[in-house]
Motif scaffolding. Structure first.
Motif, PDB file in Angstrom:
ATOM      1  N   ALA A   1       0.261   2.606   1.287  1.00 10.67           N
ATOM      2  CA  ALA A   1       0.229   1.705   2.432  1.00 10.67           C
ATOM      3  C   ALA A   1       1.413   1.990   3.346  1.00 10.67           C
ATOM      4  O   ALA A   1       2.503   2.325   2.884  1.00 10.67           O
ATOM      5  CB  ALA A   1       0.266   0.253   1.957  1.00 10.67           C
TER       6      ALA A   1
ATOM      7  N   TYR B   1      -2.472  -3.660  -4.827  1.00  7.70           N
ATOM      8  CA  TYR B   1      -3.742  -2.954  -4.703  1.00  7.70           C
ATOM      9  C   TYR B   1      -3.887  -2.030  -5.912  1.00  7.70           C
ATOM     10  O   TYR B   1      -3.103  -1.098  -6.090  1.00  7.70           O
ATOM     11  CB  TYR B   1      -3.784  -2.145  -3.407  1.00  7.70           C
ATOM     12  CG  TYR B   1      -3.788  -2.994  -2.162  1.00  7.70           C
ATOM     13  CD1 TYR B   1      -4.952  -3.188  -1.439  1.00  7.70           C
ATOM     14  CD2 TYR B   1      -2.628  -3.614  -1.714  1.00  7.70           C
ATOM     15  CE1 TYR B   1      -4.967  -3.963  -0.290  1.00  7.70           C
ATOM     16  CE2 TYR B   1      -2.625  -4.400  -0.570  1.00  7.70           C
ATOM     17  CZ  TYR B   1      -3.795  -4.572   0.132  1.00  7.70           C
ATOM     18  OH  TYR B   1      -3.790  -5.355   1.264  1.00  7.70           O
TER      19      TYR B   1
ATOM     20  N   PRO C   1       2.731  -0.535   5.832  1.00 10.27           N
ATOM     21  CA  PRO C   1       2.515  -1.872   6.392  1.00 10.27           C
ATOM     22  C   PRO C   1       2.884  -2.004   7.858  1.00 10.27           C
ATOM     23  O   PRO C   1       2.198  -2.696   8.623  1.00 10.27           O
ATOM     24  CB  PRO C   1       3.396  -2.762   5.508  1.00 10.27           C
ATOM     25  CG  PRO C   1       3.469  -2.041   4.207  1.00 10.27           C
ATOM     26  CD  PRO C   1       3.515  -0.588   4.581  1.00 10.27           C
TER      27      PRO C   1
ATOM     28  N   PRO D   1      -9.448  -4.201   3.558  1.00 11.19           N
ATOM     29  CA  PRO D   1      -9.139  -2.904   4.167  1.00 11.19           C
ATOM     30  C   PRO D   1     -10.386  -2.304   4.811  1.00 11.19           C
ATOM     31  O   PRO D   1     -11.460  -2.289   4.208  1.00 11.19           O
ATOM     32  CB  PRO D   1      -8.667  -2.061   2.974  1.00 11.19           C
ATOM     33  CG  PRO D   1      -8.260  -3.045   1.930  1.00 11.19           C
ATOM     34  CD  PRO D   1      -9.155  -4.226   2.115  1.00 11.19           C
TER      35      PRO D   1
ATOM     36  N   VAL E   1       2.142  -4.435  -1.564  1.00 12.71           N
ATOM     37  CA  VAL E   1       2.246  -4.764  -0.143  1.00 12.71           C
ATOM     38  C   VAL E   1       2.664  -6.229  -0.014  1.00 12.71           C
ATOM     39  O   VAL E   1       1.877  -7.125  -0.341  1.00 12.71           O
ATOM     40  CB  VAL E   1       0.918  -4.532   0.609  1.00 12.71           C
ATOM     41  CG1 VAL E   1       1.056  -4.930   2.078  1.00 12.71           C
ATOM     42  CG2 VAL E   1       0.483  -3.072   0.486  1.00 12.71           C
TER      43      VAL E   1
ATOM     44  N   LEU F   1      -5.289  -1.665   7.802  1.00 12.21           N
ATOM     45  CA  LEU F   1      -4.830  -2.689   6.859  1.00 12.21           C
ATOM     46  C   LEU F   1      -4.449  -3.976   7.585  1.00 12.21           C
ATOM     47  O   LEU F   1      -3.674  -4.789   7.064  1.00 12.21           O
ATOM     48  CB  LEU F   1      -3.643  -2.149   6.059  1.00 12.21           C
ATOM     49  CG  LEU F   1      -3.362  -2.769   4.686  1.00 12.21           C
ATOM     50  CD1 LEU F   1      -4.568  -2.663   3.778  1.00 12.21           C
ATOM     51  CD2 LEU F   1      -2.137  -2.117   4.053  1.00 12.21           C
TER      52      LEU F   1
ATOM     53  N   ASN G   1       0.078  -0.882   9.823  1.00 12.37           N
ATOM     54  CA  ASN G   1      -1.220  -1.428   9.412  1.00 12.37           C
ATOM     55  C   ASN G   1      -2.189  -0.324   8.995  1.00 12.37           C
ATOM     56  O   ASN G   1      -3.385  -0.366   9.301  1.00 12.37           O
ATOM     57  CB  ASN G   1      -1.849  -2.277  10.517  1.00 12.37           C
ATOM     58  CG  ASN G   1      -1.244  -3.661  10.589  1.00 12.37           C
ATOM     59  OD1 ASN G   1      -0.839  -4.220   9.560  1.00 12.37           O
ATOM     60  ND2 ASN G   1      -1.150  -4.221  11.782  1.00 12.37           N
TER      61      ASN G   1
ATOM     62  N   THR H   1       4.579   2.400  -0.806  1.00  9.19           N
ATOM     63  CA  THR H   1       4.680   1.380   0.245  1.00  9.19           C
ATOM     64  C   THR H   1       5.694   1.912   1.242  1.00  9.19           C
ATOM     65  O   THR H   1       6.884   1.608   1.168  1.00  9.19           O
ATOM     66  CB  THR H   1       5.142   0.035  -0.320  1.00  9.19           C
ATOM     67  OG1 THR H   1       4.327  -0.322  -1.443  1.00  9.19           O
ATOM     68  CG2 THR H   1       5.022  -1.074   0.734  1.00  9.19           C
TER      69      THR H   1
ATOM     70  N   ASP I   1      -6.164  -6.621   8.071  1.00 15.64           N
ATOM     71  CA  ASP I   1      -6.589  -7.697   7.171  1.00 15.64           C
ATOM     72  C   ASP I   1      -6.343  -7.206   5.754  1.00 15.64           C
ATOM     73  O   ASP I   1      -7.091  -6.391   5.228  1.00 15.64           O
ATOM     74  CB  ASP I   1      -8.070  -8.010   7.394  1.00 15.64           C
ATOM     75  CG  ASP I   1      -8.561  -9.176   6.533  1.00 15.64           C
ATOM     76  OD1 ASP I   1      -7.846  -9.578   5.590  1.00 15.64           O
ATOM     77  OD2 ASP I   1      -9.673  -9.669   6.804  1.00 15.64           O
ATOM     78  N   LYS I   2      -5.277  -7.707   5.131  1.00 15.37           N
ATOM     79  CA  LYS I   2      -4.855  -7.154   3.844  1.00 15.37           C
ATOM     80  C   LYS I   2      -5.888  -7.348   2.741  1.00 15.37           C
ATOM     81  O   LYS I   2      -5.914  -6.588   1.762  1.00 15.37           O
ATOM     82  CB  LYS I   2      -3.515  -7.767   3.427  1.00 15.37           C
ATOM     83  CG  LYS I   2      -2.338  -7.345   4.316  1.00 15.37           C
ATOM     84  CD  LYS I   2      -1.037  -7.940   3.820  1.00 15.37           C
ATOM     85  CE  LYS I   2       0.148  -7.424   4.618  1.00 15.37           C
ATOM     86  NZ  LYS I   2       0.093  -7.826   6.038  1.00 15.37           N
TER      87      LYS I   2
ATOM     88  N   ASP J   1       3.372  -9.927   1.590  1.00 11.42           N
ATOM     89  CA  ASP J   1       2.813 -10.754   2.655  1.00 11.42           C
ATOM     90  C   ASP J   1       3.670 -12.011   2.762  1.00 11.42           C
ATOM     91  O   ASP J   1       3.348 -13.044   2.171  1.00 11.42           O
ATOM     92  CB  ASP J   1       1.361 -11.114   2.362  1.00 11.42           C
ATOM     93  CG  ASP J   1       0.675 -11.766   3.566  1.00 11.42           C
ATOM     94  OD1 ASP J   1       1.402 -12.323   4.425  1.00 11.42           O
ATOM     95  OD2 ASP J   1      -0.552 -11.719   3.661  1.00 11.42           O
TER      96      ASP J   1
END
Length: 472
Positions: free
Chosen positions: A254, A185, A256, A280, A174, A274, A259, A465, A276-277, A176
């Motif tokens: 995920a 993860y 993204p 979780p 994921v 998600l 979320n 992803t 707050d990465k 950021d």
């Protein structure tokens, strides 16, 4: 054509015609005659464009081909002994660009820009690519995530390694951008008191942060506990198989943009927020103690309103596509996501399993797949080990139906040999399948229901992803 060949041909036509008519293929249409060893059968709307067999040193029976990641015009395929980079700019004529020997198993892969991540879930003597097998009871043994620089795909460079508790069976990437990092993860499981690097309880995942500009500084930054109550305790099934206890997660997917993240966690299916990465948040957990044995992987639909969970009954080594296990075991479970915000919940709608019985020498069960990007419809391509590749529609969650398939006959008609397609993913107009024993297959799907997908193009694709496409 000899009589046996004619029966096979008739079977293909009957089943394929049902698929093209848009109906579910009824069990009555499945003749007991099955393809011969290595014989290819398929629906009229699918065909093979190319195959590249496994090449030395990855050409042994134990060097399983595993997962696939895509970057530009390249497919990167994991192998228990390393990974292979293929140029797929000409799908009918793929070619090998490079092979990296780095034993570890499973060596599932994902990519982000110039970085490649590799999962190691077998204890090794150290974190190098020249390590040897080790005892997991050795406190100095190593398992975890490896990081490669793939800015030159003809010569990937190993740049970092991060040990994670219980290793890394699979992982989910994921990005950021706000931190200039990629989060990885890590899913792992099966702790035991005698394993110093995999101690119970193991009700968590590990989150590794990899700075894009300094990947050598990768480290574990969080280990959130997902199952403070211990999760599903597991148990025995009436048919002699075992329902798995939850001691971690097998796979996370995920989404993204939404979320959201879905977790296939052995005995539990989980939906996460998600936002707050690093933390979780569990929105809902479900169990199926009647038909699911091992929650293996997950796929969202494009609108983020459904999740397909797979059940890897028998761990991928059993012949479960047969009358003994029936249509609901070793299958997909389709769940609608209901509610809004923190009240989102998973509601079961139906099962999907390929409608063709396989032989008793063919390992066959639900495995890795991805969406075929058709706006307004939910269509998926999926691997079933020696059951082959299935394309199916779950737009109506309660009534999924197969619309195409491609498969080889058994590797042997006298003894079980682990094989078949590990992952089948749709990427930029074609299906790419990583066969455990046979190498890379490239397939074409020619069907009006999937035709809009040919206009969707990605520069990068990792099935775990999920990107979005079109509206929805």
């Amino acid at each position: 054509m000899n009589p046996r060949g004619r029966r096979r041909w008739n079977r293909v036509v009957i089943v394929a015609a049902a698929a093209l008519l848009g109906g579910t293929i009824a069990p009555a249409a499945v003749a007991q005659e099955t393809p011969g060893v290595d014989e290819i059968v398929h629906s009229p709307n699918m065909r093979q464009l190319a195959n590249i067999p496994k090449q030395a040193p990855f050409d042994t029976e134990q060097a399983f081909g595993t997962d696939i990641a895509f970057t530009d015009d390249h497919a990167i395929v994991g192998n228990y002994d390393g990974f292979t980079v293929y140029d797929i700019s000409k799908p009918k004529k793929p070619r090998i660009v490079s092979q990296v020997v780095c034993p570890g198993g499973q060596n599932d892969v994902s990519v982000s820009g110039d970085l490649l991540f590799l999962s190691t879930d077998y204890a090794r003597t150290n974190d190098s690519c020249t390590s040897e097998p080790a005892q997991a009871s050795d406190p100095d043994s190593w398992e975890g995530i490896k990081v490669f620089d793939i800015s030159d795909l003809s010569a990937p460079e190993y740049v970092a390694a991060v040990r994670t508790d219980c290793g890394s069976h699979t992982h989910t990437m994921v990005p950021d951008p706000s931190r200039g990092s990629v989060f990885v993860y890590v899913s792992s499981y099966s702790p035991a008191p005698e394993l110093p690097n995999c101690q119970p309880p193991h009700d968590k995942i590990s989150i590794v942060e990899v700075p894009v500009d300094s990947p050598e500084d990768a480290e574990v930054v969080a280990t959130p506990v997902l199952f403070p109550d211990g999760g599903n305790p597991g148990g025995d099934n009436p048919d002699g198989t075992r329902r798995s206890a939850t001691t971690g997660c097998h796979d996370l997917t995920a989404y993204p943009e939404k979320n959201l993240m879905a977790g296939a966690c052995m005995g539990d299916g989980v939906l996460f927020d998600l936002s707050d990465k690093l933390n979780p948040r569990v929105l809902d957990r479900v169990q199926d103690n009647e038909n699911f044995a091992f929650w293996h992987s997950a796929t969202f639909n494009n609108s983020g309103t459904k999740v397909v969970f797979t059940d890897e009954l028998g761990g991928g080594g059993l012949p479960t596509c047969n009358a003994r296990f029936g249509p609901n075991r070793g299958a997909d479970g389709i769940y609608d996501i209901t509610g809004e915000g923190v009240d989102k919940a998973l509601e079961f709608r139906s099962y999907y399993k390929i409608p063709r019985h396989q032989t008793e020498t063919e390992n066959c069960v639900a495995h890795n797949g991805s969406l075929i990007p058709v706006a307004g419809r939910d269509i998926m391509v999926q691997s079933w080990y020696q059951g082959g590749v299935s394309v199916w529609d779950f737009t109506d969650s309660a009534n999924p139906k197969e619309i195409g398939y491609w498969e080889r006959g058994p590797l042997s008609d006298t003894q079980p040999i682990t094989g078949g397609t590990w992952s089948a993913y749709y990427y930029n107009g074609h299906v790419y399948s990583s066969d455990i024993q046979k190498g890379l297959d490239v397939l074409a799907v020619n069907d009006p229901r999937t035709a809009p997908a040919k206009s969707v193009r990605y520069d990068e694709f990792n099935a775990q992803t999920q990107p979005s496409y079109g509206r929805g």
